[in-house]
Design a protein around this motif. Structure first.
Motif, mmCIF file in Angstrom:
data_model
loop_
_atom_site.group_PDB
_atom_site.id
_atom_site.type_symbol
_atom_site.label_atom_id
_atom_site.label_comp_id
_atom_site.label_asym_id
_atom_site.label_seq_id
_atom_site.Cartn_x
_atom_site.Cartn_y
_atom_site.Cartn_z
ATOM 1 N N LYS A 33 -59.724 50.226 123.103
ATOM 2 C CA LYS A 33 -61.066 50.122 123.692
ATOM 3 C C LYS A 33 -61.246 48.793 124.426
ATOM 4 N N TYR A 47 -64.887 55.838 125.026
ATOM 5 C CA TYR A 47 -64.598 54.664 124.197
ATOM 6 C C TYR A 47 -65.856 53.855 123.901
ATOM 7 N N ASN A 48 -66.743 53.756 124.863
ATOM 8 C CA ASN A 48 -67.961 52.981 124.637
ATOM 9 C C ASN A 48 -68.962 53.704 123.748
ATOM 10 N N SER A 49 -68.709 54.981 123.460
ATOM 11 C CA SER A 49 -69.552 55.710 122.513
ATOM 12 C C SER A 49 -69.021 55.582 121.088
ATOM 13 N N VAL A 50 -67.828 54.977 120.957
ATOM 14 C CA VAL A 50 -67.207 54.805 119.641
ATOM 15 C C VAL A 50 -67.755 53.547 118.975
ATOM 16 N N ASP A 51 -68.281 53.696 117.759
ATOM 17 C CA ASP A 51 -68.784 52.548 117.015
ATOM 18 C C ASP A 51 -67.622 51.725 116.470
ATOM 19 N N ALA A 52 -67.875 50.434 116.300
ATOM 20 C CA ALA A 52 -66.839 49.552 115.764
ATOM 21 C C ALA A 52 -66.420 50.007 114.368
ATOM 22 N N SER A 67 -65.153 52.862 113.382
ATOM 23 C CA SER A 67 -65.185 54.277 113.037
ATOM 24 C C SER A 67 -65.103 55.134 114.293
ATOM 25 N N ILE A 68 -64.553 56.327 114.130
ATOM 26 C CA ILE A 68 -64.441 57.263 115.247
ATOM 27 C C ILE A 68 -64.515 58.675 114.673
ATOM 28 N N THR A 69 -65.169 59.576 115.393
ATOM 29 C CA THR A 69 -65.275 60.950 114.912
ATOM 30 C C THR A 69 -64.093 61.775 115.412
ATOM 31 N N GLN A 127 -64.672 62.588 119.039
ATOM 32 C CA GLN A 127 -64.371 61.497 119.972
ATOM 33 C C GLN A 127 -62.869 61.340 120.166
#
Length: 270
Positions: free
Chosen positions: A208, A241-246, A248-250, A253
């Motif tokens: 990211k 990538y910018n929708s991914v929280d620091a 954690s990732i679903t 995603q």
């Protein structure tokens, strides 16, 4: 001139550290040694801006992911690339494939991808960036991974520096873009159970920050048509990538990253 000033500054700094240590004889600590490689990196006028593809492939190697030749762009495709953008992007792609092969001690593939890279370097008219004895150095170090990585990494650095010194910064960014895309593609598709492997997921998530930096650099040259089209190419991945929280990732995603990098990569190598 800049390089001379920087070298002088390093020498002065080293002298001051040594003097300080000598004046405190009661202490056993020694002045830190200035490594030759560190000096060479610091005095470069144009420092390679992102982690190289070696760093990604080495992470894959450390977690014992398998080497899969079919993930790489076949060296035989090299003559398909006729435009400057296609040649520069695929020079980056082959540099990642070269990193991948050499990291995993794949000797024949290492030579094949180096030859494909040299072919594109010649077409892009940037041959002076290469050491004339580069291929010989690679052949002589096929069994010495550490030295081989050093030789190839310096090739990345030298090519980037040469392009920027010769006012071809946009081409250097296309090369870096291709390398980033290929490294991510390999990381995403090296296993059919990526999401269940926490270390693999971490490697993908770590891309990211490099992507954000790459997009910022591309924006500076957005007036260039090839650069603008590359920004457009990377836009969806950037948004994901910018929708991914620091931290954690679903699954959704991760799946979106895998699918979009595959589509983009196929566009570039076709």
């Amino acid at each position: 001139m800049k390089s001379t000033i920087r070298i002088a500054s390093l020498v002065i700094a080293a002298t001051m550290m040594l003097t300080a240590c000598n004046s405190k004889k009661a202490k056993k600590d020694k002045a830190p040694e200035i490594k030759k490689e560190k000096v060479e990196k610091e005095v470069r006028e144009f420092v390679y801006p992102l982690p190289t593809s070696f760093e990604v492939t080495e992470m894959l190697n450390r977690i014992e992911a398998a080497y899969i030749l079919s993930l790489s762009n076949p060296a035989s495709n090299v003559d398909k690339y006729l435009t400057e953008k296609a040649q520069a992007i695929n020079l980056g792609i082959y540099s990642a494939d070269l990193s991948y092969a050499s990291t995993y001690h794949q000797q024949q593939e290492t030579l094949d991808f180096m030859n494909a890279s040299k072919n594109l370097i010649d077409k892009l008219d940037i041959s002076p960036a290469l050491d004339k004895k580069l291929l010989e150095a690679i052949e002589n170090n096929l069994d010495n991974k550490d030295e081989l990585v050093k030789v190839i990494t310096n090739t990345f650095y030298n090519t980037y520096e040469y392009l920027n010194k010769n006012d071809r910064g946009s081409v250097s960014l296309l090369v870096i873009s291709g390398s980033w895309v290929e490294a991510l593609y390999i990381a995403c598709h090296i296993s059919e159970e990526t999401f269940s492997n926490k270390e693999m997921v971490a490697i993908i998530m770590e891309q990211k920050e490099p992507l954000n930096k790459l997009m910022t650099m591309l924006e500076v040259h957005a007036a260039n048509e090839d650069i603008q089209s590359t920004i457009d190419d990377l836009k969806i991945l950037h948004e994901i990538y910018n929708s991914v929280d620091a931290g954690s990732i679903t699954i959704e995603q991760l799946d979106a990253i895998e699918k979009n990098v595959a589509v983009l990569r196929e566009k570039y190598v076709s």
